[in-house]
Design an enzyme around this catalytic site. Structure first.
Site, PDB file in Angstrom:
ATOM      1  N   THR A  33      30.807  14.142  -2.736  1.00  8.97           N
ATOM      2  CA  THR A  33      31.673  14.863  -1.590  1.00  8.97           C
ATOM      3  C   THR A  33      31.460  16.449  -1.505  1.00  8.97           C
ATOM      4  OG1 THR A  33      33.432  14.593  -0.332  1.00  8.97           O
ATOM      5  CG2 THR A  33      33.808  14.714  -2.866  1.00  8.97           C
ATOM      6  N   ASN A  34      31.990  16.965  -0.470  1.00  7.91           N
ATOM      7  CA  ASN A  34      31.937  18.293  -0.502  1.00  7.91           C
ATOM      8  C   ASN A  34      33.594  18.973  -0.396  1.00  7.91           C
ATOM      9  OD1 ASN A  34      29.213  19.256   0.246  1.00  7.91           O
ATOM     10  ND2 ASN A  34      29.441  17.943   2.085  1.00  7.91           N
ATOM     11  N   HIS A  35      33.739  19.965  -0.739  1.00 11.59           N
ATOM     12  CA  HIS A  35      35.162  20.472  -0.632  1.00 11.59           C
ATOM     13  C   HIS A  35      35.366  20.736   1.016  1.00 11.59           C
ATOM     14  CE1 HIS A  35      36.080  21.352  -4.728  1.00 11.59           C
ATOM     15  NE2 HIS A  35      34.940  22.042  -4.959  1.00 11.59           N
TER      16      HIS A  35
END
Ligand code: CTP
Ligand code: CA
Length: 226
Positions: A33-35
């Site tokens: 995932t991404n922040h």
């Protein structure tokens, strides 16, 4: 944002906003995932709805309440987001991609939990669809397509290149390296990079440090030309 008068200046406009991260599963217990808190996208959806727009919010997994009078569509993966956005895109006047979409996803998803072994490991990844680029390539007459750009270096140069490459009308460039900006905080420092009809040189407007609600107000005003 109480000081700002909402005079329903977006009445009749259909706006779709994407927000939050995507999650790409590796196996039943792991994701890539991404922040992203989703705050900037939710602020855009909330403020557009307050200004009278009909708003659809396509959201990755975030811990935020659905803004009032906003239709929320939940997604998990970049591919889900691509599907939900492309099927609604033709109807929209304004589309804003504020989501942190994964650029890569695992080539295969293991059916069972991957067990650890001796030594390191690597994971084969494949590219996801570039949603913003797809929207730019299929832009309808009069439609406004806006993207975001998060960079740690060469912010304006890299963000202007995205404006061109994706045929977007505006990119909201965010630096991750200045205090008061980025995914962790409630404020942002954004430079609006907007295409000028008939010119290959965009105009740039740097907004001062402000809350994400105020930034949302400015971004929407720029889009509707106020
Ligand atoms: N975006 C998208 N689909 C993707 C990746 C990004 O629609 N698969 C959108 C983002 O929502 C954002 C814009 O494209 O509005 C720019 O995203 P960013 O990650 O900054 O740029 P990329 O084009 O993905 O390039 P890179 O990550 O290599 O800098
Ligand atoms: Ca990216």
């Amino acid at each position: 944002l109480n000081a700002v008068e909402f005079d329903h200046d977006m009445e009749g406009k259909k706006v779709m906003v994407s927000a939050g991260p995507t999650e790409e599963p590796l196996d039943p217990v792991r994701i890539i995932t991404n922040h992203s808190s989703g705050k900037m996208g939710y602020a855009l959806a909330r403020v557009a709805a307050k200004r009278g727009a009909k708003v659809t919010l396509v959201s990755g997994p975030v811990n935020l309440e659905t803004p009032l009078n906003v239709e929320r569509v939940n997604i998990t993966t970049a591919n889900d987001m691509y599907e939900e956005i492309t099927k609604r895109a033709g109807d929209q006047d304004i589309i804003i991609m504020a989501a942190a979409v994964a650029d890569y996803t695992p080539e295969t998803v293991a059916e069972n939990k991957i067990k650890k072994k001796e030594g390191g490991m690597s994971i084969p990844l494949k590219r996801t669809h570039d949603i913003l680029k797809t929207l730019g390539e299929n832009k309808k007459d009069g439609q406004f397509i806006c993207g975001f750009s998060m960079e740690t270096e060469n912010l304006l140069e890299n963000s202007s290149a995205k404006l061109e490459k994706k045929n977007a009308d505006m990119i909201c460039a965010n630096s991750l390296t200045v205090p008061g900006a980025g995914y962790k905080v409630d404020t942002n420092i954004i430079t609006l990079i907007k295409k000028v009809e008939g010119s290959d040189k965009p105009v740039m407007r740097e907004l001062p440090l402000m809350s994400k609600d105020e930034a949302a107000f400015e971004i929407l005003s720029e889009i509707i030309g106020r």
